[in-house]
Design a protein around this motif. Structure first.
Motif, PDB file in Angstrom:
ATOM      1  N   LEU A 332       0.637  -5.762   5.012  1.00 56.52           N
ATOM      2  CA  LEU A 332       2.038  -6.040   4.696  1.00 56.52           C
ATOM      3  C   LEU A 332       2.152  -6.900   3.441  1.00 56.52           C
ATOM      4  O   LEU A 332       2.970  -6.623   2.554  1.00 56.52           O
ATOM      5  CB  LEU A 332       2.698  -6.729   5.889  1.00 56.52           C
ATOM      6  CG  LEU A 332       4.191  -7.048   5.758  1.00 56.52           C
ATOM      7  CD1 LEU A 332       4.990  -5.763   5.628  1.00 56.52           C
ATOM      8  CD2 LEU A 332       4.672  -7.847   6.959  1.00 56.52           C
ATOM      9  N   PHE A 335       1.466  -4.933   0.236  1.00 60.39           N
ATOM     10  CA  PHE A 335       2.581  -4.122  -0.248  1.00 60.39           C
ATOM     11  C   PHE A 335       3.753  -4.985  -0.718  1.00 60.39           C
ATOM     12  O   PHE A 335       4.348  -4.728  -1.762  1.00 60.39           O
ATOM     13  CB  PHE A 335       3.048  -3.163   0.857  1.00 60.39           C
ATOM     14  CG  PHE A 335       2.200  -1.937   0.982  1.00 60.39           C
ATOM     15  CD1 PHE A 335       2.200  -0.966  -0.003  1.00 60.39           C
ATOM     16  CD2 PHE A 335       1.388  -1.754   2.083  1.00 60.39           C
ATOM     17  CE1 PHE A 335       1.423   0.172   0.107  1.00 60.39           C
ATOM     18  CE2 PHE A 335       0.596  -0.617   2.205  1.00 60.39           C
ATOM     19  CZ  PHE A 335       0.616   0.342   1.211  1.00 60.39           C
ATOM     20  N   VAL A 336       4.075  -6.017   0.080  1.00 60.00           N
ATOM     21  CA  VAL A 336       5.212  -6.858  -0.307  1.00 60.00           C
ATOM     22  C   VAL A 336       4.915  -7.606  -1.600  1.00 60.00           C
ATOM     23  O   VAL A 336       5.787  -7.805  -2.453  1.00 60.00           O
ATOM     24  CB  VAL A 336       5.558  -7.834   0.840  1.00 60.00           C
ATOM     25  CG1 VAL A 336       6.607  -8.839   0.402  1.00 60.00           C
ATOM     26  CG2 VAL A 336       6.046  -7.056   2.053  1.00 60.00           C
ATOM     27  N   LEU A 343      11.173  -5.538  -0.337  1.00 59.83           N
ATOM     28  CA  LEU A 343      11.298  -5.450   1.111  1.00 59.83           C
ATOM     29  C   LEU A 343      12.187  -4.286   1.529  1.00 59.83           C
ATOM     30  O   LEU A 343      11.981  -3.685   2.589  1.00 59.83           O
ATOM     31  CB  LEU A 343      11.867  -6.766   1.652  1.00 59.83           C
ATOM     32  CG  LEU A 343      10.892  -7.946   1.726  1.00 59.83           C
ATOM     33  CD1 LEU A 343      11.615  -9.200   2.168  1.00 59.83           C
ATOM     34  CD2 LEU A 343       9.757  -7.629   2.693  1.00 59.83           C
ATOM     35  N   ASP A 345      12.171  -1.416   0.382  1.00 64.19           N
ATOM     36  CA  ASP A 345      11.365  -0.195   0.432  1.00 64.19           C
ATOM     37  C   ASP A 345      10.743  -0.008   1.809  1.00 64.19           C
ATOM     38  O   ASP A 345      10.599   1.126   2.281  1.00 64.19           O
ATOM     39  CB  ASP A 345      10.272  -0.236  -0.637  1.00 64.19           C
ATOM     40  CG  ASP A 345      10.839  -0.195  -2.045  1.00 64.19           C
ATOM     41  OD1 ASP A 345      11.793   0.574  -2.264  1.00 64.19           O
ATOM     42  OD2 ASP A 345      10.336  -0.922  -2.912  1.00 64.19           O
ATOM     43  N   LEU A 346      10.341  -1.108   2.460  1.00 72.93           N
ATOM     44  CA  LEU A 346       9.806  -1.005   3.815  1.00 72.93           C
ATOM     45  C   LEU A 346      10.860  -0.479   4.780  1.00 72.93           C
ATOM     46  O   LEU A 346      10.554   0.340   5.660  1.00 72.93           O
ATOM     47  CB  LEU A 346       9.287  -2.363   4.283  1.00 72.93           C
ATOM     48  CG  LEU A 346       8.134  -2.969   3.486  1.00 72.93           C
ATOM     49  CD1 LEU A 346       7.791  -4.347   4.032  1.00 72.93           C
ATOM     50  CD2 LEU A 346       6.917  -2.060   3.549  1.00 72.93           C
ATOM     51  N   THR A 350      10.695   3.182   6.784  1.00 73.82           N
ATOM     52  CA  THR A 350      10.807   3.152   8.244  1.00 73.82           C
ATOM     53  C   THR A 350      11.891   4.106   8.724  1.00 73.82           C
ATOM     54  O   THR A 350      11.700   4.882   9.673  1.00 73.82           O
ATOM     55  CB  THR A 350      11.105   1.731   8.720  1.00 73.82           C
ATOM     56  OG1 THR A 350      10.068   0.849   8.281  1.00 73.82           O
ATOM     57  CG2 THR A 350      11.204   1.681  10.232  1.00 73.82           C
ATOM     58  N   LEU A 528       2.819   3.469  -0.367  1.00 74.42           N
ATOM     59  CA  LEU A 528       3.644   2.956   0.725  1.00 74.42           C
ATOM     60  C   LEU A 528       4.059   4.084   1.669  1.00 74.42           C
ATOM     61  O   LEU A 528       4.002   3.940   2.900  1.00 74.42           O
ATOM     62  CB  LEU A 528       4.880   2.258   0.158  1.00 74.42           C
ATOM     63  CG  LEU A 528       5.875   1.701   1.181  1.00 74.42           C
ATOM     64  CD1 LEU A 528       5.203   0.636   2.034  1.00 74.42           C
ATOM     65  CD2 LEU A 528       7.106   1.144   0.486  1.00 74.42           C
ATOM     66  N   ALA A 532       2.900   4.489   5.597  1.00 73.32           N
ATOM     67  CA  ALA A 532       3.877   4.608   6.681  1.00 73.32           C
ATOM     68  C   ALA A 532       3.655   5.886   7.481  1.00 73.32           C
ATOM     69  O   ALA A 532       3.730   5.881   8.722  1.00 73.32           O
ATOM     70  CB  ALA A 532       5.295   4.580   6.105  1.00 73.32           C
TER      71      ALA A 532
END
Length: 565
Positions: A332, A335-336, A343, A345-346, A350, A528, A532
């Motif tokens: 995490l 990526f962050v 954030l 993008d997460l 999702t 990313l 996921a």
């Protein structure tokens, strides 16, 4: 009651430990993706050739190039699978780690490797991606075979005084050949799909420049040439049929000679008989046999008995959970902390992942609804199933993504149609055959005396389905669900975004997110999206399919499930 509760608790602890270790390996893979995403894709100035320049000679060269890439990827995958499996089995500490990573990579969409393989060159990236579609299932099958060599054969090898090196080449490797070839045949549909996709896909705006059937199909879509695309689709069917007839079926039949049961009674295909009569093939086979015999006869290693090893590297649940949480946090933060990611993008990946997961589950259930009655009907009529088997084999091997641009052609005329209908259809075209294959496999393994007893007692209708058929087919149906969902996740990258005549058409989903970032060459967002997608696939297997397996095993006491990894 107490033994039952103890057994249930043991199953729960084992599942939790397996989940924590799988999540740790998946998170470690995400860290690798995050680090690799900080690189920049190589730029190319090559432009696509116009379709009119593709004459018959050029097309023939492209066909040969596509076949040569698949053959080269197969050889590369064989070598890699052998090295991975032998290292995992012979090295006690690496066994559990390699097995977990192989299981995670089996559930990773192979198309996600393509942008990162581009750093090695276009040709290497195509061959490497195709090999990646084969190597993980082959490694898994080879590891299981090497670990399950019969004890009497091990004792015979010790009695002959074979060293560990000689035992590997003279006993363990020949014993594993049937499982290895079976895994190769099962992975071949994914390999064809990955090969055509690698030739077709545009990375960072670069047009297809390598000769191949997939590249020509992409150029046909770019020039709005439906006739050429349909012609290439027909040529692709001929290539798949000839490759399967000339190589895969002879390999499968040849591997049966190494089985310990009576499977070798099956007659050889006519192509294998032709190969055996060929003097050049005989000469080459003799040279290979002598070379392997010389390698396998080297007196390396110890002559002591092989120590028994656990099939999985033991990690306590608390330690495994702590490792999983730590590596997930590292992934995490990787990526962050990326300067090009935020954030938000997460949250986006999702949400899009949930849409694709819904689409995958819908397609898998619809495939079962369509093919369960048909598969049962064929399974009860073995002669009819035998007549349809060549056609079903060809349809299962055929890379349907070569005709995906036709959906873009339809969307080019009505864009609303694509977003509402086409993604599910395209995913269904590629994922349906895994369900049918496992239903037919279950019908072949179904006890004939049980069916005869049901007929004698006049059991029919829904009672026959609920009490006789579905309990016996449940393990194979769930196995088909799992295989079909893996294929569906891979195809989602190709199905949720299609192009035609220079225009791109999207359907919301994680596959569309990855394909769109591939189009623009955005490596951080590609990494990313792939991370996921990998996490969704692992969680779906561990939290949905495996609990269902356990429930079916406890309820029906199915030996088919006990034999699964």
């Amino acid at each position: 009651m107490a033994p039952l509760l103890a057994a249930s608790g043991s199953i729960i602890r084992k599942s939790a430990r397996s989940l924590s270790f799988s999540l740790a390996c998946a998170a470690a893979f995400m860290v690798v993706l995050a680090v690799a995403s900080r690189c920049h894709l190589p730029q190319t100035s090559e432009a696509p050739q116009p379709l009119a320049d593709f004459g018959w000679e050029t097309l023939l060269f492209g066909v040969l190039a596509t076949v040569a890439r698949l053959f080269g990827a197969t050889l590369l995958a064989l070598v890699m699978a052998f090295l991975i499996a032998v290292t995992a089995v012979k090295t006690q500490f690496a066994q559990g780690i390699l097995r977990s990573f192989v299981n995670v990579l089996r559930e990773t969409p192979v198309l996600g490797f393509l942008p990162f393989l581009k750093f090695l060159g276009t040709e290497i990236s195509v061959v490497g991606l195709t090999a990646a579609a084969l190597v993980w299932n082959m490694s898994h099958a080879l590891m299981k075979a090497l670990e399950n060599v019969p004890t009497d054969l091990e004792e015979a090898a010790r009695g002959l005084g074979l060293t560990s090196w000689q035992r590997l080449w003279r006993l363990e490797a020949p014993f594993a050949i049937p499982a290895l070839v079976a895994a190769l045949a099962a992975s071949m549909p994914t390999a064809w799909m990955a090969l055509i996709a690698a030739e077709m896909l545009s990375i960072a705006g670069s047009a297809p420049v390598t000769p191949g059937v997939g590249a020509y199909a992409a150029v046909a879509a770019l020039h709005n040439n439906v006739v050429a695309l349909v012609g290439l689709a027909v040529i692709m069917a001929l290539i798949v049929a000839v490759y399967d007839l000339a190589l895969m079926r002879p390999w499968q039949s040849w591997s049966m000679r190494y089985r310990l049961d009576s499977g070798s009674d099956v007659s050889d295909p006519w192509m294998l008989s032709i190969w055996r009569r060929s003097q050049s093939v005989k000469w080459l086979g003799e040279k290979i046999r002598r070379g392997l015999a010389w390698i396998g006869g080297m007196p390396f290693g110890a002559r002591r008995p092989r120590l028994l090893r656990k099939s999985f590297f033991f990690v306590p649940y608390s330690v495994g959970s702590a490792i999983s949480v730590g590596i997930c946090m590292a992934a995490l933060l990787a990526f962050v902390g990326h300067q090009e990611l935020r954030l938000i993008d997460l949250a986006v990946v999702t949400e899009l992942g949930l849409l694709t997961a819904y689409r995958v589950l819908l397609v898998v259930l619809f495939s079962c609804l369509i093919w369960l009655p048909i598969g049962v009907w064929l399974g009860l009529r073995s002669e009819t199933a035998q007549r349809f088997q060549p056609l079903m084999r060809l349809l299962a091997l055929y890379p349907v993504n070569i005709v995906f641009p036709l959906a873009g052609c339809a969307a080019w005329h009505d864009s609303r149609l694509f977003a509402s209908l086409w993604p599910e259809i395209l995913i269904f075209l590629g994922a349906q055959w895994a369900v049918l294959a496992h239903i037919l496999k279950g019908m072949r393994a179904f006890p004939d005396d049980l069916l005869q007893a049901a007929r004698n007692m006049n059991v029919s209708g829904m009672l026959w389905w609920r009490r006789v058929l579905l309990p016996g087919l449940a393990p194979h149906i769930l196995t088909g669900f799992m295989a079909s969902s893996t294929v569906a996740w891979n195809i989602a990258i190709l199905a949720e975004m299609v192009t035609w005549y220079g225009d791109a058409f999207f359907a919301p989903g994680l596959g569309q997110y990855i394909a769109q970032k591939m189009w623009s060459g955005d490596l951080p967002h590609i990494a990313l999206g792939i991370a996921a997608l990998c996490l969704y696939m692992v969680m779906m297997k561990r939290l949905l399919w495996q609990p269902l397996y356990g429930q079916i095993e406890r309820r029906f006491n199915s030996p088919a499930l006990r034999s699964r990894d």
